[in-house]
Scaffold this active site. Structure first.
Site, PDB file in Angstrom:
ATOM      1  N   LYS A   1      44.404  37.563  50.414  1.00 22.78           N
ATOM      2  CA  LYS A   1      45.604  36.963  51.001  1.00 22.78           C
ATOM      3  C   LYS A   1      45.735  37.299  52.485  1.00 22.78           C
ATOM      4  O   LYS A   1      46.374  36.581  53.235  1.00 22.78           O
ATOM      5  CB  LYS A   1      46.904  37.299  50.282  1.00 22.78           C
TER       6      LYS A   1
ATOM      7  N   LYS B   1      39.217  48.813  55.029  1.00 23.50           N
ATOM      8  CA  LYS B   1      40.433  48.428  55.753  1.00 23.50           C
ATOM      9  C   LYS B   1      40.548  49.134  57.094  1.00 23.50           C
ATOM     10  O   LYS B   1      41.349  48.728  57.927  1.00 23.50           O
ATOM     11  CB  LYS B   1      41.675  48.702  54.894  1.00 23.50           C
TER      12      LYS B   1
ATOM     13  N   LYS C   1      35.311  38.934  49.801  1.00 19.36           N
ATOM     14  CA  LYS C   1      36.341  38.666  48.785  1.00 19.36           C
ATOM     15  C   LYS C   1      37.401  37.684  49.308  1.00 19.36           C
ATOM     16  O   LYS C   1      37.787  37.775  50.468  1.00 19.36           O
ATOM     17  CB  LYS C   1      37.017  40.000  48.432  1.00 19.36           C
TER      18      LYS C   1
HETATM   19  N1  AQP Z   1      39.228  37.687  45.303  1.00 20.24           N
HETATM   20  C1  AQP Z   1      39.624  38.273  44.181  1.00 20.24           C
HETATM   21  N2  AQP Z   1      38.955  38.075  43.030  1.00 20.24           N
HETATM   22  C2  AQP Z   1      39.352  38.653  41.866  1.00 20.24           C
HETATM   23  N3  AQP Z   1      40.436  39.468  41.779  1.00 20.24           N
HETATM   24  C3  AQP Z   1      41.141  39.682  42.910  1.00 20.24           C
HETATM   25  N4  AQP Z   1      42.244  40.418  43.162  1.00 20.24           N
HETATM   26  C4  AQP Z   1      42.565  40.309  44.466  1.00 20.24           C
HETATM   27  N5  AQP Z   1      41.697  39.512  45.096  1.00 20.24           N
HETATM   28  C5  AQP Z   1      40.779  39.113  44.147  1.00 20.24           C
HETATM   29  C6  AQP Z   1      42.927  41.179  42.156  1.00 20.24           C
HETATM   30  O1  AQP Z   1      44.316  40.924  42.309  1.00 20.24           O
HETATM   31  C7  AQP Z   1      45.027  42.097  41.966  1.00 20.24           C
HETATM   32  C8  AQP Z   1      46.043  42.399  42.988  1.00 20.24           C
HETATM   33  O2  AQP Z   1      45.472  42.703  44.215  1.00 20.24           O
HETATM   34  P1  AQP Z   1      46.406  43.303  45.342  1.00 20.24           P
HETATM   35  O3  AQP Z   1      47.267  42.276  45.915  1.00 20.24           O
HETATM   36  O4  AQP Z   1      47.112  44.494  44.859  1.00 20.24           O
HETATM   37  O5  AQP Z   1      45.417  43.834  46.404  1.00 20.24           O
HETATM   38  P2  AQP Z   1      44.075  43.314  46.878  1.00 20.24           P
HETATM   39  O6  AQP Z   1      43.023  43.511  45.843  1.00 20.24           O
HETATM   40  O7  AQP Z   1      43.846  44.005  48.185  1.00 20.24           O
HETATM   41  O8  AQP Z   1      44.314  41.757  47.059  1.00 20.24           O
HETATM   42  P3  AQP Z   1      44.187  40.945  48.360  1.00 20.24           P
HETATM   43  O9  AQP Z   1      44.472  39.508  48.075  1.00 20.24           O
HETATM   44  O10 AQP Z   1      42.855  41.202  49.004  1.00 20.24           O
HETATM   45  O11 AQP Z   1      45.364  41.535  49.215  1.00 20.24           O
HETATM   46  P4  AQP Z   1      45.391  42.055  50.689  1.00 20.24           P
HETATM   47  O12 AQP Z   1      44.774  40.954  51.485  1.00 20.24           O
HETATM   48  O13 AQP Z   1      46.835  42.264  50.984  1.00 20.24           O
HETATM   49  O14 AQP Z   1      44.582  43.324  50.738  1.00 20.24           O
HETATM   50  C9  AQP Z   1      44.017  43.223  41.753  1.00 20.24           C
HETATM   51  O15 AQP Z   1      43.802  43.389  40.372  1.00 20.24           O
HETATM   52  C10 AQP Z   1      42.789  42.677  42.402  1.00 20.24           C
HETATM   53  O16 AQP Z   1      41.626  43.206  41.809  1.00 20.24           O
END
Ligand code: AQP
Length: 353
Positions: free
Chosen positions: A216, A129, A213
């Protein structure tokens, strides 16, 4: 041929601790198919198995990067609606937003004093990040994120945390913090929490780049499927998803060097509840011209009821807030005694208790 069993929480690793499941998602934007398959779907599968399940919207984690206040409120309610629409039952699971239970922040501070800077520096999510950017400008909260996450988990003495692959390192750090706390204070107070990383889609990849990955916060909306996308948008995104010209092979191993193809097969398997090899047995020899429309139909059929129910729930924000308030009361009742005991172990006077 259905896929692996529902994720499970067993007592084996932590004798003396009641098995308890905790997990959370940041309300940092709309929910993606990755969040659904990697997290929410599995959270729902784990409820009602005789083990307490606690699920959270980690709004305090979300503000480690800038969030517009109105958007944060909307995203938190939308995430709650997503959980409920996907089958999370507030009579079977505790559902709340993190900032309503102050024990998370309080234990988080204690863990900031247990965890080491070097541990945080090694976290790949921190590096990802802040890579290419000036890490000096990142918030202190973003750096300390894994310490607060450890508090989220350990303030409930949670023994199992269903997460996607990307969060495995943070759960391992949670164990390191628990072990150091137990060692420093010569207690056996915090359990060694296990990550539960099971299912066909623990890492859903971007539709534009199979090595990244699905996220969002990806600047390209075409890279992800949002749970709020309508049928037409889902079908278009899948049609435009990056692939290659080869037909699908007979075995999943043969997809090792084809990340985009592998990702679409994974998504199909997870949505259909099939093994990846069963998917390939059905589509081997066919190209993406044949596979993509089938995947689009499956994605629409799986997600449309969730999206419709989310819209219905979002019509009544007061009801969502009521559910979160009730959940916060239940969560607080578990967390507060664990936090008070922690203060006691650390040597803090609590005369107003
Ligand atoms: N692409 C993914 N595949 C499988 N699992 C995923 N998770 C997120 N993206 C994937 C799982 O969702 C849960 C919550 O994630 P989070 O919102 O706390 O943070 P993150 O992992 O950083 O998700 P994002 O979508 O990538 O958010 P941003 O963009 O805000 O950083 C976790 O259990 C994660 O493993």
């Amino acid at each position: 041929m259905t896929d692996a069993k529902a994720p499970t929480a067993t007592a084996d690793a932590n004798p003396g601790f009641t098995p308890r499941v905790f997990s959370g998602i940041q309300p940092s934007g709309g929910l993606t198919l990755g969040n659904y398959l990697g997290a929410i779907k599995r959270f729902v599968e784990m409820q009602g198995q005789g083990v307490e399940t606690i699920y959270c919207m980690v709004d305090m984690h979300a503000i480690t990067v800038w969030q517009d206040p109105e958007a944060l409120r909307r995203q938190t309610r939308e995430l709650a609606a997503g959980y409920l629409a996907a089958g999370l039952d507030p009579t079977k699971s505790i559902l709340f937003n993190q900032s309503q239970v102050s024990a998370h922040a309080e234990l988080g501070w204690i863990f900031n004093c247990v965890a080491r800077m070097g541990w945080m520096n090694r976290m790949t999510q921190w590096k990802d990040k802040t890579s290419g950017k000036d890490a000096e400008k990142a918030s202190l909260g973003l750096f300390a994120y894994p310490s607060l996450m450890a508090a989220d988990i350990l303030v409930y003495h949670a023994t199992h945390v269903p997460v996607g692959e990307d969060q495995k390192q943070h759960v391992e750090l949670t164990r390191d913090i628990a072990a150091k706390f137990n060692h420093d204070f010569k207690v056996d107070f915090f359990p060694m929490t296990n990550p539960v990383i099971e299912g066909a889609a623990t890492r859903v990849m971007s539709l534009r780049d199979g090595t990244k990955k699905m996220s969002k916060s990806d600047p390209s909306d075409a890279a992800r499927i949002n749970l709020t996308d309508d049928a037409d948008t889902i079908a278009k995104k899948i049609k435009k998803a990056k692939t290659d010209a080869e037909p699908l092979p007979e075995s999943f191993e043969a997809l090792a060097d084809r990340p985009e193809a592998k990702n679409l097969v994974n998504i199909y398997a997870a949505l259909a509840g099939m093994t990846k090899d069963a998917v390939l047995a059905e589509f081997a020899g066919q190209g993406f011209g044949a596979f993509k429309p089938k995947l689009a139909d499956l994605a629409v059929a799986s997600l449309a009821p969730i999206s419709t129910e989310m819209s219905r729930l979002m019509q009544d924000p007061a009801e969502i807030d009521r559910i979160l308030g009730q959940g916060a009361d239940k969560a607080d009742a578990i967390a507060r005694p664990i936090l008070e005991k922690t203060y006691d172990i650390v040597g803090m006077i609590r005369s107003r208790r």
